[in-house]
Design a protein around this motif. Structure first.
Motif, PDB file in Angstrom:
ATOM      1  N   TYR A 120      18.709   7.949  16.525  1.00  0.00           N
ATOM      2  CA  TYR A 120      17.529   8.450  15.814  1.00  0.00           C
ATOM      3  C   TYR A 120      16.436   7.391  15.671  1.00  0.00           C
ATOM      4  N   TYR A 121      16.730   6.171  16.072  1.00  0.00           N
ATOM      5  CA  TYR A 121      15.783   5.074  15.840  1.00  0.00           C
ATOM      6  C   TYR A 121      14.363   5.348  16.349  1.00  0.00           C
ATOM      7  N   PRO A 122      14.175   5.837  17.571  1.00  0.00           N
ATOM      8  CA  PRO A 122      12.793   6.062  18.024  1.00  0.00           C
ATOM      9  C   PRO A 122      12.029   7.044  17.133  1.00  0.00           C
ATOM     10  N   ARG A 123      12.691   8.102  16.692  1.00  0.00           N
ATOM     11  CA  ARG A 123      12.028   9.081  15.819  1.00  0.00           C
ATOM     12  C   ARG A 123      11.745   8.480  14.448  1.00  0.00           C
ATOM     13  N   ILE A 124      12.691   7.715  13.936  1.00  0.00           N
ATOM     14  CA  ILE A 124      12.501   7.069  12.633  1.00  0.00           C
ATOM     15  C   ILE A 124      11.329   6.102  12.699  1.00  0.00           C
ATOM     16  N   ALA A 125      11.288   5.296  13.743  1.00  0.00           N
ATOM     17  CA  ALA A 125      10.198   4.322  13.903  1.00  0.00           C
ATOM     18  C   ALA A 125       8.847   5.034  14.002  1.00  0.00           C
ATOM     19  N   ASP A 126       8.792   6.140  14.730  1.00  0.00           N
ATOM     20  CA  ASP A 126       7.538   6.899  14.844  1.00  0.00           C
ATOM     21  C   ASP A 126       7.111   7.468  13.494  1.00  0.00           C
ATOM     22  N   LEU A 127       8.047   8.040  12.747  1.00  0.00           N
ATOM     23  CA  LEU A 127       7.720   8.594  11.434  1.00  0.00           C
ATOM     24  C   LEU A 127       7.229   7.502  10.481  1.00  0.00           C
ATOM     25  N   ALA A 128       7.896   6.361  10.494  1.00  0.00           N
ATOM     26  CA  ALA A 128       7.508   5.258   9.608  1.00  0.00           C
ATOM     27  C   ALA A 128       6.143   4.702   9.993  1.00  0.00           C
ATOM     28  N   GLU A 129       5.889   4.603  11.290  1.00  0.00           N
ATOM     29  CA  GLU A 129       4.590   4.103  11.755  1.00  0.00           C
ATOM     30  C   GLU A 129       3.476   5.075  11.363  1.00  0.00           C
ATOM     31  N   GLU A 130       3.727   6.350  11.517  1.00  0.00           N
ATOM     32  CA  GLU A 130       2.731   7.357  11.142  1.00  0.00           C
ATOM     33  C   GLU A 130       2.459   7.321   9.636  1.00  0.00           C
ATOM     34  N   ALA A 131       3.513   7.201   8.830  1.00  0.00           N
ATOM     35  CA  ALA A 131       3.357   7.142   7.374  1.00  0.00           C
ATOM     36  C   ALA A 131       2.556   5.915   6.966  1.00  0.00           C
ATOM     37  N   ARG A 132       2.857   4.778   7.569  1.00  0.00           N
ATOM     38  CA  ARG A 132       2.134   3.551   7.229  1.00  0.00           C
ATOM     39  C   ARG A 132       0.673   3.659   7.630  1.00  0.00           C
ATOM     40  N   HIS A 133       0.415   4.234   8.807  1.00  0.00           N
ATOM     41  CA  HIS A 133      -0.966   4.417   9.262  1.00  0.00           C
ATOM     42  C   HIS A 133      -1.725   5.329   8.289  1.00  0.00           C
ATOM     43  N   GLU A 134      -1.105   6.410   7.879  1.00  0.00           N
ATOM     44  CA  GLU A 134      -1.747   7.327   6.925  1.00  0.00           C
ATOM     45  C   GLU A 134      -2.055   6.618   5.610  1.00  0.00           C
ATOM     46  N   ARG A 135      -1.125   5.810   5.162  1.00  0.00           N
ATOM     47  CA  ARG A 135      -1.332   5.105   3.893  1.00  0.00           C
ATOM     48  C   ARG A 135      -2.451   4.070   4.012  1.00  0.00           C
ATOM     49  N   GLU A 136      -2.473   3.339   5.119  1.00  0.00           N
ATOM     50  CA  GLU A 136      -3.485   2.290   5.297  1.00  0.00           C
ATOM     51  C   GLU A 136      -4.882   2.852   5.528  1.00  0.00           C
ATOM     52  N   THR A 137      -4.985   4.043   6.070  1.00  0.00           N
ATOM     53  CA  THR A 137      -6.294   4.625   6.367  1.00  0.00           C
ATOM     54  C   THR A 137      -6.688   5.703   5.356  1.00  0.00           C
ATOM     55  N   PHE A 138      -5.914   5.843   4.306  1.00  0.00           N
ATOM     56  CA  PHE A 138      -6.149   6.890   3.306  1.00  0.00           C
ATOM     57  C   PHE A 138      -7.494   6.697   2.623  1.00  0.00           C
ATOM     58  N   ASP A 139      -8.246   7.769   2.547  1.00  0.00           N
ATOM     59  CA  ASP A 139      -9.524   7.786   1.838  1.00  0.00           C
ATOM     60  C   ASP A 139      -9.351   8.722   0.644  1.00  0.00           C
ATOM     61  N   PRO A 140      -9.291   8.174  -0.561  1.00  0.00           N
ATOM     62  CA  PRO A 140      -9.011   9.013  -1.734  1.00  0.00           C
ATOM     63  C   PRO A 140     -10.075  10.092  -1.931  1.00  0.00           C
ATOM     64  N   PRO A 141      -9.640  11.280  -2.308  1.00  0.00           N
ATOM     65  CA  PRO A 141     -10.607  12.351  -2.563  1.00  0.00           C
ATOM     66  C   PRO A 141     -11.343  12.109  -3.877  1.00  0.00           C
ATOM     67  N   ASP A 142     -12.539  12.686  -3.975  1.00  0.00           N
ATOM     68  CA  ASP A 142     -13.313  12.567  -5.212  1.00  0.00           C
ATOM     69  C   ASP A 142     -12.686  13.386  -6.341  1.00  0.00           C
ATOM     70  N   ALA A 143     -12.096  14.501  -5.967  1.00  0.00           N
ATOM     71  CA  ALA A 143     -11.406  15.371  -6.923  1.00  0.00           C
ATOM     72  C   ALA A 143     -10.010  15.636  -6.370  1.00  0.00           C
ATOM     73  N   PRO A 144      -9.069  16.003  -7.219  1.00  0.00           N
ATOM     74  CA  PRO A 144      -7.726  16.291  -6.704  1.00  0.00           C
ATOM     75  C   PRO A 144      -7.780  17.252  -5.511  1.00  0.00           C
ATOM     76  N   ASP A 145      -7.006  16.935  -4.509  1.00  0.00           N
ATOM     77  CA  ASP A 145      -6.985  17.716  -3.269  1.00  0.00           C
ATOM     78  C   ASP A 145      -5.566  18.235  -3.058  1.00  0.00           C
ATOM     79  N   GLU A 146      -5.290  19.386  -3.664  1.00  0.00           N
ATOM     80  CA  GLU A 146      -3.953  19.975  -3.624  1.00  0.00           C
ATOM     81  C   GLU A 146      -3.507  20.295  -2.201  1.00  0.00           C
ATOM     82  N   GLU A 147      -4.421  20.793  -1.390  1.00  0.00           N
ATOM     83  CA  GLU A 147      -4.079  21.156  -0.012  1.00  0.00           C
ATOM     84  C   GLU A 147      -3.615  19.931   0.784  1.00  0.00           C
ATOM     85  N   ARG A 148      -4.322  18.842   0.625  1.00  0.00           N
ATOM     86  CA  ARG A 148      -3.961  17.602   1.316  1.00  0.00           C
ATOM     87  C   ARG A 148      -2.631  17.053   0.797  1.00  0.00           C
TER      88      ARG A 148
END
Length: 146
Positions: A30-58
């Motif tokens: 499962y390592y390749p899939r785990i590494a891809d998921l972790a890389e995607e999560a880290r990228h999302e966290r590092e590039t996250f732009d907080p919404p001005d108001a709560p964004d339930e859909e996101r």
């Protein structure tokens, strides 16, 4: 370079190649899939732009499509017909991805909150609730329930 130096150099190269192969073999399939998921999560966290108001859909998308994929992989591996043993590196990546997605989920609600839960803890709650979004809310307490 003497013959002994060449032999030592060749032996060192073979040892290094062997170490690389051994490292790859220590991971589950499962390592390749785990590494891809972790890389995607880290990228999302590092590039996250907080919404001005709560964004339930996101927030729901991070729970469903991010955290849900991480937990699904974990459950798939743990319920496989063969015995899957995750390496320490794989568990670290699953832990990081789990917490990255939970952090993103809370930040979509305007709450800065870094969780520290294991993928196993989240998976156990998902198996009880059958709902990854409810699980994200239960683990983070965000948003607060009435």
């Amino acid at each position: 370079m003497t013959r002994d130096d060449r032999n030592r150099s060749r032996a060192n190269a073979e040892d290094e190649a062997g170490d690389e192969i051994a490292e790859r073999e220590r991971h589950s399939g499962y390592y390749p899939r785990i590494a891809d998921l972790a890389e995607e999560a880290r990228h999302e966290r590092e590039t996250f732009d907080p919404p001005d108001a709560p964004d339930e859909e996101r927030a729901l998308a991070y729970a469903r499509d991010g955290l849900g994929d991480v937990v699904a992989l974990y459950i798939e591996a743990r319920t496989a017909e063969w015995d899957v043993e995750f390496s320490g590196r794989e568990l670290d990546l699953l832990h990081r991805a789990t917490n990255d997605y939970l952090s993103l989920y809370t930040r979509c609600h305007g709450v800065e909150f870094d969780t520290d839960v294991t993928v196993r803890e989240v998976a156990e709650i998902v198996l009880k609730t059958h709902n990854v979004v409810d699980t994200a809310q239960l683990v983070t307490k965000v948003p607060e329930r009435d």
